[in-house]
Design a protein around this motif. Structure first.
Motif, PDB file in Angstrom:
ATOM      1  N   ALA A  23      -6.330  -1.178  -0.993  1.00 34.13           N
ATOM      2  CA  ALA A  23      -4.920  -0.805  -1.079  1.00 34.13           C
ATOM      3  C   ALA A  23      -4.365  -0.445   0.296  1.00 34.13           C
ATOM      4  O   ALA A  23      -3.287  -0.902   0.686  1.00 34.13           O
ATOM      5  CB  ALA A  23      -4.739   0.356  -2.048  1.00 34.13           C
ATOM      6  N   LEU A  60      -1.662  -1.934 -12.128  1.00 32.09           N
ATOM      7  CA  LEU A  60      -2.970  -1.695 -11.502  1.00 32.09           C
ATOM      8  C   LEU A  60      -4.014  -1.357 -12.573  1.00 32.09           C
ATOM      9  O   LEU A  60      -5.135  -1.876 -12.560  1.00 32.09           O
ATOM     10  CB  LEU A  60      -2.850  -0.554 -10.478  1.00 32.09           C
ATOM     11  N   GLU A  63      -4.898  -4.468 -14.319  1.00 30.10           N
ATOM     12  CA  GLU A  63      -5.739  -5.369 -13.523  1.00 30.10           C
ATOM     13  C   GLU A  63      -7.203  -4.918 -13.522  1.00 30.10           C
ATOM     14  O   GLU A  63      -8.115  -5.728 -13.716  1.00 30.10           O
ATOM     15  CB  GLU A  63      -5.174  -5.473 -12.093  1.00 30.10           C
ATOM     16  N   LEU A 229      -0.076  -1.633  -2.782  1.00 28.77           N
ATOM     17  CA  LEU A 229      -1.099  -1.203  -3.734  1.00 28.77           C
ATOM     18  C   LEU A 229      -2.221  -2.232  -3.823  1.00 28.77           C
ATOM     19  O   LEU A 229      -3.310  -1.932  -4.304  1.00 28.77           O
ATOM     20  CB  LEU A 229      -0.490  -1.017  -5.120  1.00 28.77           C
ATOM     21  N   VAL A 231      -1.889  -4.882  -5.659  1.00 31.77           N
ATOM     22  CA  VAL A 231      -1.833  -5.283  -7.061  1.00 31.77           C
ATOM     23  C   VAL A 231      -1.328  -6.711  -7.161  1.00 31.77           C
ATOM     24  O   VAL A 231      -0.487  -7.131  -6.376  1.00 31.77           O
ATOM     25  CB  VAL A 231      -0.877  -4.332  -7.811  1.00 31.77           C
ATOM     26  N   MET A 236      -8.187  -6.166  -7.131  1.00 28.38           N
ATOM     27  CA  MET A 236      -8.540  -5.044  -8.004  1.00 28.38           C
ATOM     28  C   MET A 236      -9.258  -5.552  -9.254  1.00 28.38           C
ATOM     29  O   MET A 236     -10.143  -4.893  -9.784  1.00 28.38           O
ATOM     30  CB  MET A 236      -7.291  -4.258  -8.367  1.00 28.38           C
ATOM     31  N   ALA A 253      -7.036   4.830 -11.114  1.00 25.87           N
ATOM     32  CA  ALA A 253      -5.884   4.061 -10.655  1.00 25.87           C
ATOM     33  C   ALA A 253      -4.777   4.991 -10.153  1.00 25.87           C
ATOM     34  O   ALA A 253      -4.142   4.711  -9.132  1.00 25.87           O
ATOM     35  CB  ALA A 253      -5.360   3.160 -11.774  1.00 25.87           C
ATOM     36  N   ALA A 257      -3.086   4.945  -6.475  1.00 24.69           N
ATOM     37  CA  ALA A 257      -1.649   4.737  -6.245  1.00 24.69           C
ATOM     38  C   ALA A 257      -1.058   5.908  -5.460  1.00 24.69           C
ATOM     39  O   ALA A 257      -0.264   5.714  -4.531  1.00 24.69           O
ATOM     40  CB  ALA A 257      -0.922   4.550  -7.571  1.00 24.69           C
TER      41      ALA A 257
END
Ligand code: PHE
Length: 447
Positions: A23, A60, A63, A229, A231, A236, A253, A257
């Motif tokens: 990230a 996220l 994922e 992120l 994402v 991820m 997560a 974040a």
């Protein structure tokens, strides 16, 4: 379908550091600072926070959930979980996206490595004192030198990936991430003590609400949130596929974040006070980090040390992110062709480098070539982060939200029948897809 025992993270902390490493990257420092600079500061920031919280974070979690449930790479995941459906096509889009991102990412990271080395001997040696624009332009427009740096950076990335999930990726992140955090906090304290720092701080937090009238600002915020992120690029998902069931995904997560956003903010607190303290325009664009900051370091007592710290930090951040992007591709190649990890890592890297060549030449030989009305690098970045990332995010959200039975989705994401879980699922089903589609249509000029 079974492919032998899958590699695993050594510990939960190792996984969290690796995901954080993915990230936290150039997105938090290089991209964040110039996007905020161009998009009007505080108002953009508020929009950005909202998007991270209500779209980035839920996607996220989705994922990670897909990766852990599928125990496979981005293509295998859809094939395992939704065999013989069009979803599997999404996997190839993800491979394409991460391939593009890592190839231009390596070019910028190469510039950073060059600056790092320049600061080892006191800073960039400009022909005319203080002419950092000239220095930067001369360097990036040269045919070979920037390529050598990109090559070196990619070689380091490939070696880490070749060493495997536990020894390579987890091992590298356990060193890189703590280093990055210590340097960043130290630099923020220093920068905030500069005279004029408060103007930079107020630029970051003060709101020019009229900026929100521009539809492009929404797309920029969405693209930046996903990019930062990490994402929507399968990194991820792939990292999640090395996880056991014992890790609680929503907690992990959220931590990622929040930390990613905090780190971008702290980086903003390093950069903007310095920018204002030296009277530079915050909307300088992608070159901010390479032209404005050296100028500032050059004028500061102890600036060379600071410059060194800054570019070490940025290299660490870039390396840990590039590793995760390369892993998306390598994990696929290992399974698909049953190649050894080193063979897959070095072969994929060679192809990434080949694409990096025109990207790098886009600042010299190919300066006339335009992609979406931008330089090759900016054009690829626009396409990958503002188009591919949101589309893949949309795909992840709808896959978990609509194609999985409700109970299954809640269980696999470790929510169970909780209120938060219900909100998460509603977000995946309605809020995230609707907003992503609106923003994309609007920016395409359809709305
Ligand atoms: N998140 C990384 C950054 O901020 C870039 C990245 C994008 C990494 C997509 C993985 C996937 O620089």
């Amino acid at each position: 379908m079974k492919e032998g025992p899958r590699e695993r993270w050594g510990s939960q902390a190792g996984f969290v550091l690796a995901a954080l490493g993915s990230a936290v990257g150039l997105g938090n420092v290089w991209r964040f600072s110039y996007i905020v600079g161009e998009s009007g500061g505080g108002a953009f920031l508020l929009l950005y926070f909202l998007i991270v919280l209500f779209m980035g974070l839920p996607i996220l979690i989705a994922e990670f959930t897909i990766g852990r449930r599928a125990q496979s790479d981005v293509v295998g995941a859809f094939q395992n979980l939704a065999p013989r459906t069009p979803w599997a096509g999404g996997g190839y889009l993800i491979l394409f996206g991460s391939f593009i991102i890592v190839s231009y990412y390596a070019v910028i990271a190469g510039w950073i490595a060059k600056y790092l080395v320049a600061y080892l001997s006191g800073g960039p040696a400009t022909e005319t004192a203080g002419d950092y624009t000239g220095y930067f332009e001369q360097f990036v427009s040269a045919p070979f030198e920037p390529l050598l740096w990109a090559f070196g950076f990619l070689a380091a990335t490939a070696i880490i990936v070749a060493l495997g999930v536990r020894r390579g990726i987890e091992g590298a992140n356990k060193v890189l991430m703590p280093l990055l955090i210590v340097l960043l906090v130290g630099m923020a304290i220093f920068s905030l003590n500069l005279s004029g720092a408060s103007e930079g701080v107020s630029f970051l937090f003060k709101s020019d609400w009229s900026a929100l009238k521009d539809p492009d600002v929404y797309l920029a915020a969405l693209g930046q949130a996903f990019f930062s992120l990490g994402v929507g690029m399968g990194a991820m998902l792939t990292y999640g596929s090395y996880l056991p069931r014992t890790v609680r995904l929503p907690g992990v997560a959220s931590m990622i974040a929040i930390s990613d956003t905090l780190i971008a903010l702290i980086a903003g607190l390093v950069i903007f006070p310095a920018v204002f303290s030296f009277g530079v325009d915050p909307a300088t664009g992608p070159a901010l980090v390479f032209i404005v900051l050296p100028d500032i370091f050059g004028a500061m007592p102890g600036g060379a040390m600071l410059g060194l710290a800054f570019f070490v930090l940025l290299s660490a951040a870039a390396l840990s992110s590039a590793v995760s992007l390369l892993e998306v591709l390598v994990a696929y190649v290992i399974r698909r062709w049953k190649w050894s990890r080193p063979r897959a890592a070095f072969t994929v890297t060679a192809f990434v480098f080949l694409v990096g060549v025109p990207v790098s030449l886009g600042y010299g030989l190919f300066a006339e070539v335009q992609l979406f009305g931008r330089t090759i690098l900016d054009g690829l970045d626009f396409f990958a982060s503002e188009i591919v990332l949101p589309v893949v995010g949309l795909l992840f959200a709808s896959f978990v939200g609509w194609s999985w039975p409700r109970r299954l989705a809640l269980r696999e994401a470790d929510f169970g029948e909780t209120m938060l879980g219900k909100i998460w699922l509603l977000t995946l089903r309605y809020l995230a897809p609707i907003i992503i589609i609106l923003i994309l249509l609007r920016s395409l000029g359809v709305l």
